[in-house]
Design an enzyme around this catalytic site. Structure first.
Site, PDB file in Angstrom:
ATOM      1  N   CYS A 151      56.242  31.204  18.850  1.00 57.86           N
ATOM      2  CA  CYS A 151      55.570  32.435  18.390  1.00 57.86           C
ATOM      3  C   CYS A 151      55.482  32.507  16.865  1.00 57.86           C
ATOM      4  CB  CYS A 151      56.295  33.656  18.920  1.00 57.86           C
ATOM      5  SG  CYS A 151      56.433  33.656  20.710  1.00 57.86           S
ATOM      6  N   HIS A 166      56.336  40.165  14.617  1.00 55.38           N
ATOM      7  CA  HIS A 166      55.948  39.595  15.911  1.00 55.38           C
ATOM      8  C   HIS A 166      56.160  40.654  16.994  1.00 55.38           C
ATOM      9  CE1 HIS A 166      55.422  37.187  19.325  1.00 55.38           C
ATOM     10  NE2 HIS A 166      56.679  36.844  19.517  1.00 55.38           N
ATOM     11  N   ASN A 174      53.491  40.520  24.473  1.00 53.46           N
ATOM     12  CA  ASN A 174      53.810  39.427  23.552  1.00 53.46           C
ATOM     13  C   ASN A 174      52.751  38.332  23.711  1.00 53.46           C
ATOM     14  OD1 ASN A 174      54.812  37.187  22.231  1.00 53.46           O
ATOM     15  ND2 ASN A 174      56.901  37.389  23.040  1.00 53.46           N
TER      16      ASN A 174
HETATM   17  N1  COA Z   1      62.222  45.331  35.627  1.00 54.53           N
HETATM   18  C1  COA Z   1      63.361  45.900  36.061  1.00 54.53           C
HETATM   19  N2  COA Z   1      64.563  45.394  35.797  1.00 54.53           N
HETATM   20  C2  COA Z   1      64.624  44.264  35.083  1.00 54.53           C
HETATM   21  C3  COA Z   1      63.483  43.605  34.610  1.00 54.53           C
HETATM   22  C4  COA Z   1      62.237  44.188  34.916  1.00 54.53           C
HETATM   23  N3  COA Z   1      61.075  43.661  34.519  1.00 54.53           N
HETATM   24  N4  COA Z   1      63.864  42.525  33.928  1.00 54.53           N
HETATM   25  C5  COA Z   1      65.200  42.475  33.947  1.00 54.53           C
HETATM   26  N5  COA Z   1      65.661  43.531  34.655  1.00 54.53           N
HETATM   27  C6  COA Z   1      67.046  43.880  34.944  1.00 54.53           C
HETATM   28  C7  COA Z   1      68.001  42.730  34.886  1.00 54.53           C
HETATM   29  O1  COA Z   1      67.986  42.017  36.099  1.00 54.53           O
HETATM   30  C8  COA Z   1      69.297  43.409  34.631  1.00 54.53           C
HETATM   31  O2  COA Z   1      69.791  43.880  35.841  1.00 54.53           O
HETATM   32  P1  COA Z   1      71.352  43.781  36.191  1.00 54.53           P
HETATM   33  O3  COA Z   1      72.030  44.609  35.138  1.00 54.53           O
HETATM   34  O4  COA Z   1      71.409  44.335  37.556  1.00 54.53           O
HETATM   35  O5  COA Z   1      71.691  42.333  36.087  1.00 54.53           O
HETATM   36  C9  COA Z   1      68.928  44.627  33.799  1.00 54.53           C
HETATM   37  O6  COA Z   1      67.507  44.778  33.966  1.00 54.53           O
HETATM   38  C10 COA Z   1      69.242  44.476  32.347  1.00 54.53           C
HETATM   39  O7  COA Z   1      68.761  43.225  31.910  1.00 54.53           O
HETATM   40  P2  COA Z   1      68.874  42.781  30.415  1.00 54.53           P
HETATM   41  O8  COA Z   1      68.369  41.393  30.290  1.00 54.53           O
HETATM   42  O9  COA Z   1      70.254  43.093  29.886  1.00 54.53           O
HETATM   43  O10 COA Z   1      67.841  43.819  29.741  1.00 54.53           O
HETATM   44  P3  COA Z   1      67.532  43.981  28.240  1.00 54.53           P
HETATM   45  O11 COA Z   1      67.661  45.398  27.871  1.00 54.53           O
HETATM   46  O12 COA Z   1      68.214  42.937  27.391  1.00 54.53           O
HETATM   47  O13 COA Z   1      65.965  43.632  28.188  1.00 54.53           O
HETATM   48  C11 COA Z   1      64.464  41.892  27.623  1.00 54.53           C
HETATM   49  C12 COA Z   1      65.493  42.378  28.606  1.00 54.53           C
HETATM   50  C13 COA Z   1      63.937  40.554  28.120  1.00 54.53           C
HETATM   51  C14 COA Z   1      63.329  42.901  27.566  1.00 54.53           C
HETATM   52  C15 COA Z   1      65.120  41.725  26.228  1.00 54.53           C
HETATM   53  O14 COA Z   1      66.296  40.991  26.333  1.00 54.53           O
HETATM   54  C16 COA Z   1      64.209  41.055  25.245  1.00 54.53           C
HETATM   55  O15 COA Z   1      63.181  41.572  24.873  1.00 54.53           O
HETATM   56  N6  COA Z   1      64.607  39.848  24.765  1.00 54.53           N
HETATM   57  C17 COA Z   1      63.789  39.103  23.830  1.00 54.53           C
HETATM   58  C18 COA Z   1      62.642  38.471  24.551  1.00 54.53           C
HETATM   59  C19 COA Z   1      61.642  37.876  23.622  1.00 54.53           C
HETATM   60  O16 COA Z   1      61.372  38.412  22.589  1.00 54.53           O
HETATM   61  N7  COA Z   1      61.061  36.775  24.046  1.00 54.53           N
HETATM   62  C20 COA Z   1      60.016  36.134  23.349  1.00 54.53           C
HETATM   63  C21 COA Z   1      60.466  35.447  22.128  1.00 54.53           C
HETATM   64  S1  COA Z   1      59.107  34.928  21.191  1.00 54.53           S
END
Ligand code: COA
Length: 328
Positions: free
Chosen positions: A114, A255, A285
């Protein structure tokens, strides 16, 4: 004063199909409420099955050329940032060179996740300042929905397709244009965001297809933490290199990966929300396209005025991160 390169025109293109959070909730176990509160995304665009990266890149390119009042024949180089090129080779930049009728100029793709558009802009800036090129087309384009695992709710809600383009050329006003750039990488964390198969490590087999290894894998929490610290670092380095204060920045384009990441970086920099451009709710994204889509929309909304200081900062697979400081 040293000559700088500046943006002579910008453009963007996104596919027509809108995928809402409700649409995703029909495919995987998720909800509009979860996606909005955790990411700030409301909808994203999805390319048609017959639409490849260059099909989005070309309309964005033509828009940027038109504003720059430059013909494709005037271009001296084409640099495309993408991880979802039409084919592994030839490069998408060569496809664009042919389709827009450019001369037999240098054309190559940059793979920096990215952060690709930041890398591409910094390369173009240096080619112009050295004097080997006058006009360079930089495109950030991505069709991530083609490498999305539609059964994985933790990734499939995050990504969308789009293209952003910039035509760079020498600045007539000496101090306007790209003031500084910052690029960095940490390959040790590469496993936190990757597509395992399809390269020379794991060529395509029935097994790689059955195991969905030609799709994106991500460790969201680790990426989240790295994103906040690396984008903050890039901003600080650039502000420092230019001898400015954070207050001197008129617009921040981060980003668009997660609204919470953007807000966390802005908070660390004490940047007020009115200086932070957001369009993640519309496109999700879009990886390499993200900050160029945002740049074009920010300009169209009148958010950038001549003389403004703009910080354009990204992070991504690699890991990579970096930024460009512009005087607009
Ligand atoms: N809908 C509902 N629940 C979801 C879900 C969705 N789309 N995706 C994940 N969950 C759940 C998980 O399974 C987890 O459940 P559990 O507690 O029962 O295990 C819970 O939500 C929390 O997951 P977690 O990963 O801790 O959530 P988070 O608040 O960290 O958010 C992201 C997840 C992916 C949104 C976040 O980590 C993020 O944005 N990371 C960076 C990603 C990024 O920028 N990627 C591109 C880089 S260029």
């Amino acid at each position: 004063m040293e000559m700088r390169s500046r943006a002579l025109g910008t453009g963007m293109a996104v596919p027509e199909q809108v995928i809402t959070n409700e649409d995703l909730a029909r495919i995987v176990d998720t909800s509009d409420e979860w996606i909005v509160t955790r990411t700030g995304m409301k909808e994203r665009r999805r390319a048609r099955p017959d639409q490849a990266a260059s099909d989005l890149a070309i309309p964005a390119t033509l828009m940027a050329l038109e504003e720059a009042q430059i013909s494709a024949k005037d271009l001296d180089a084409i640099i495309v940032a993408t991880v979802t090129s039409d084919t592994l080779f030839p490069s998408t930049s060569c496809v664009i060179q042919d389709r827009i009728g450019a001369r037999h100029i240098p054309a190559f793709d940059v793979s920096a996740g990215c952060t690709g558009a930041i890398y591409a802009l910094s390369i173009a800036d240096q080619m112009i300042r050295v004097g080997t090129c006058r006009y360079i087309l930089v495109v950030g384009v991505e069709v991530l929905t083609k490498i999305t695992n539609w059964t994985d709710r933790s990734t499939c809600v995050l990504f969308g397709d789009g293209a952003g383009a910039v035509v760079l050329g020498p600045s007539e006003e000496a101090d306007h244009g790209i003031i500084a750039f910052h690029l960095a990488s940490d390959g040790g964390a590469g496993h936190t965001l990757h597509m395992p198969a399809g390269g020379s490590r794991l060529p395509a087999t029935h097994e790689t297809v059955d195991k969905l290894l030609h799709t994106l894998f991500m460790r969201g929490n680790e990426i989240y933490r790295a994103a906040v610290s690396t984008m903050t670092e890039s901003c600080r380095v650039l502000i420092d290199r230019a001898g400015l204060d954070a207050d001197d920045i008129d617009l921040f384009i981060f980003h668009q990966a997660n609204l919470r990441i953007i807000e966390a970086v802005a908070k660390r920099l004490k940047a007020p929300s009115e200086k932070v451009f957001i369009n993640i709710h519309k496109y999700g994204n879009t990886s390499s396209a993200s900050t160029l889509l945002a740049l074009h929309e920010a300009r169209m909304e009148g958010r950038l005025k001549p003389g403004n200081h703009l910080l354009q900062v990204a992070f991504g697979a690699g890991l990579t991160w970096g930024g460009i400081l512009w005087k607009w």
